[in-house]
Enzyme design. Structure first.
Site, PDB file in Angstrom:
ATOM      1  N   ASP A  67       0.815  -1.214   0.000  1.00  0.00           N
ATOM      2  CA  ASP A  67       0.000   0.000   0.000  1.00  0.00           C
ATOM      3  C   ASP A  67       0.848   1.264   0.000  1.00  0.00           C
ATOM      4  O   ASP A  67       2.071   1.213   0.147  1.00  0.00           O
ATOM      5  CB  ASP A  67      -0.956  -0.007   1.202  1.00  0.00           C
ATOM      6  CG  ASP A  67      -0.272  -0.438   2.507  1.00  0.00           C
ATOM      7  OD1 ASP A  67       0.965  -0.447   2.552  1.00  0.00           O
ATOM      8  OD2 ASP A  67      -0.986  -0.766   3.465  1.00  0.00           O
ATOM      9  N   ASN A 134      -7.571  -2.654  14.231  1.00  0.00           N
ATOM     10  CA  ASN A 134      -8.979  -2.958  13.936  1.00  0.00           C
ATOM     11  C   ASN A 134      -9.121  -4.175  13.015  1.00  0.00           C
ATOM     12  O   ASN A 134     -10.176  -4.405  12.440  1.00  0.00           O
ATOM     13  CB  ASN A 134      -9.673  -1.735  13.306  1.00  0.00           C
ATOM     14  CG  ASN A 134      -9.042  -1.304  11.985  1.00  0.00           C
ATOM     15  OD1 ASN A 134      -8.139  -1.965  11.482  1.00  0.00           O
ATOM     16  ND2 ASN A 134      -9.522  -0.205  11.428  1.00  0.00           N
ATOM     17  N   HIS A 136      -7.344  -4.703  10.218  1.00  0.00           N
ATOM     18  CA  HIS A 136      -7.107  -4.489   8.782  1.00  0.00           C
ATOM     19  C   HIS A 136      -5.796  -5.130   8.333  1.00  0.00           C
ATOM     20  O   HIS A 136      -4.880  -5.350   9.111  1.00  0.00           O
ATOM     21  CB  HIS A 136      -7.200  -3.004   8.394  1.00  0.00           C
ATOM     22  CG  HIS A 136      -6.058  -2.130   8.783  1.00  0.00           C
ATOM     23  ND1 HIS A 136      -6.235  -0.914   9.413  1.00  0.00           N
ATOM     24  CD2 HIS A 136      -4.722  -2.255   8.614  1.00  0.00           C
ATOM     25  CE1 HIS A 136      -5.059  -0.349   9.600  1.00  0.00           C
ATOM     26  NE2 HIS A 136      -4.125  -1.140   9.135  1.00  0.00           N
ATOM     27  N   GLU A 141      -9.687  -1.787   5.178  1.00  0.00           N
ATOM     28  CA  GLU A 141     -10.362  -1.484   6.438  1.00  0.00           C
ATOM     29  C   GLU A 141     -11.568  -2.406   6.645  1.00  0.00           C
ATOM     30  O   GLU A 141     -12.051  -3.035   5.695  1.00  0.00           O
ATOM     31  CB  GLU A 141     -10.823  -0.023   6.413  1.00  0.00           C
ATOM     32  CG  GLU A 141      -9.681   0.989   6.323  1.00  0.00           C
ATOM     33  CD  GLU A 141      -8.904   1.157   7.636  1.00  0.00           C
ATOM     34  OE1 GLU A 141      -8.907   0.230   8.477  1.00  0.00           O
ATOM     35  OE2 GLU A 141      -8.280   2.216   7.815  1.00  0.00           O
TER      36      GLU A 141
HETATM   37  C1  GLP Z   1      -0.648   0.375   8.614  1.00  0.00           C
HETATM   38  C2  GLP Z   1      -0.264  -0.462   7.387  1.00  0.00           C
HETATM   39  C3  GLP Z   1      -0.459  -1.926   7.620  1.00  0.00           C
HETATM   40  C4  GLP Z   1       0.145  -2.319   8.943  1.00  0.00           C
HETATM   41  C5  GLP Z   1      -0.561  -1.617  10.058  1.00  0.00           C
HETATM   42  C6  GLP Z   1      -0.025  -1.963  11.435  1.00  0.00           C
HETATM   43  O1  GLP Z   1      -1.965   0.747   8.643  1.00  0.00           O
HETATM   44  N1  GLP Z   1      -0.961  -0.057   6.212  1.00  0.00           N
HETATM   45  O2  GLP Z   1       0.109  -2.649   6.550  1.00  0.00           O
HETATM   46  O3  GLP Z   1       0.070  -3.700   9.125  1.00  0.00           O
HETATM   47  O4  GLP Z   1      -0.385  -0.224   9.853  1.00  0.00           O
HETATM   48  O5  GLP Z   1       1.028  -1.124  11.762  1.00  0.00           O
HETATM   49  P1  GLP Z   1       2.091  -1.400  12.878  1.00  0.00           P
HETATM   50  O6  GLP Z   1       2.936  -2.501  12.392  1.00  0.00           O
HETATM   51  O7  GLP Z   1       2.864  -0.100  12.977  1.00  0.00           O
HETATM   52  O8  GLP Z   1       1.353  -1.729  14.112  1.00  0.00           O
END
Ligand code: GLP
Length: 242
Positions: A67, A134, A136, A141
């Site tokens: 992404d 959440n 995702h 989402e």
């Molecule tokens: C973002 C990314 C996800 C990731 C998520 C969790 O929203 N788009 O790919 O898995 O955050 O982030 P973190 O690893 O910082 O908890």
């Protein structure tokens, strides 16, 4: 789903890094689906160390990221392209033109179509995933249809708040992103998901023990034949069966 629970994050990252090191040694011409966020950073660091010790090479590796934020150029420090360069690509022998991250600056609909094509042309061998608080995956989402392909999303307010720590203020966190769709994530031959910390415990429980439903995007992974989940004891703390 194969669930691996680790006492410490250090053990977790050592194990998952060894998994990748083995795979890269056996199949140097692999296509890796990569992720951003704080979760994969320690894995990338260990892969950089392994490269420096000449245990692995990225020369023939292709990468496809999940992404990108809409509106952030590749040189914006919080763009996911800059993240990947900073945390992995700049430190290994990967060919930069074999590293793909969706564009956050061209017309978003064009960017989505381009990325759909790209994924078709570069089928992912192993997709790495983090987990949103959440539930995702990528930026898919809650409520995203399971048959979605690369698309533009309006970020949930909780996701913007979660990611605010990387920006100066909430106002600077982009409102939209482009993400690989759930259908495309599920097309990877193998999926590795990492989640650590108490703030992921509810999402981990819903992903592993909950009903498979779009409200919990990661729950679809229960239907994938080849998923390995790496979690620490905090992230596993709400699981009924351990
Ligand atoms: C973002 C990314 C996800 C990731 C998520 C969790 O929203 N788009 O790919 O898995 O955050 O982030 P973190 O690893 O910082 O908890």
């Amino acid at each position: 789903m194969k669930i691996n629970i680790f006492k410490t994050k250090e053990e977790l990252y050592k194990d998952v890094a060894n998994y990748y090191i083995n795979v890269l040694q056996k199949k140097p011409q692999i296509t890796l689906g990569l992720a951003t966020g704080s979760t994969p950073i320690s894995l990338y660091q260990k892969l950089i160390d392994a490269y420096k010790q000449k245990l692995i090479s990225f020369k023939s590796v292709t990468t496809v990221n999940l992404d990108e934020y809409i509106g952030l150029s590749s040189i914006h420090p919080q763009s996911y392209r800059a993240f990947m360069n900073q945390h992995l690509f700049n430190h290994v022998d990967i060919m930069m033109d074999q590293t793909y991250v969706p564009s956050g600056t061209i017309d978003p609909n064009d960017a989505a179509v381009q990325y759909q094509e790209l994924i078709k042309n570069h089928p992912v061998d192993i997709q790495l995933l983090g987990l949103g608080g959440n539930g995702h995956i990528g930026f898919n989402e809650p409520g995203t249809p399971f048959d979605s392909i690369t698309h533009i999303v309006k970020l949930a307010q909780e996701t913007r708040i979660d990611n605010q720590r990387f920006f100066k203020s909430i106002d600077e966190v982009p409102t939209h992103a482009i993400t690989m769709g759930i259908k495309e994530v599920m097309q990877a031959k193998e999926i590795i998901l990492i989640a650590t910390g108490l703030n992921k415990a509810d999402a981990v429980k819903a992903m592993i023990e909950g009903e498979v439903k779009p409200h919990v995007p990661a729950s679809i992974l229960q239907n994938h034949p080849q998923v390995i989940v790496y979690i620490d004891e905090d992230a596993a703390s709400k699981l009924r069966h351990k």
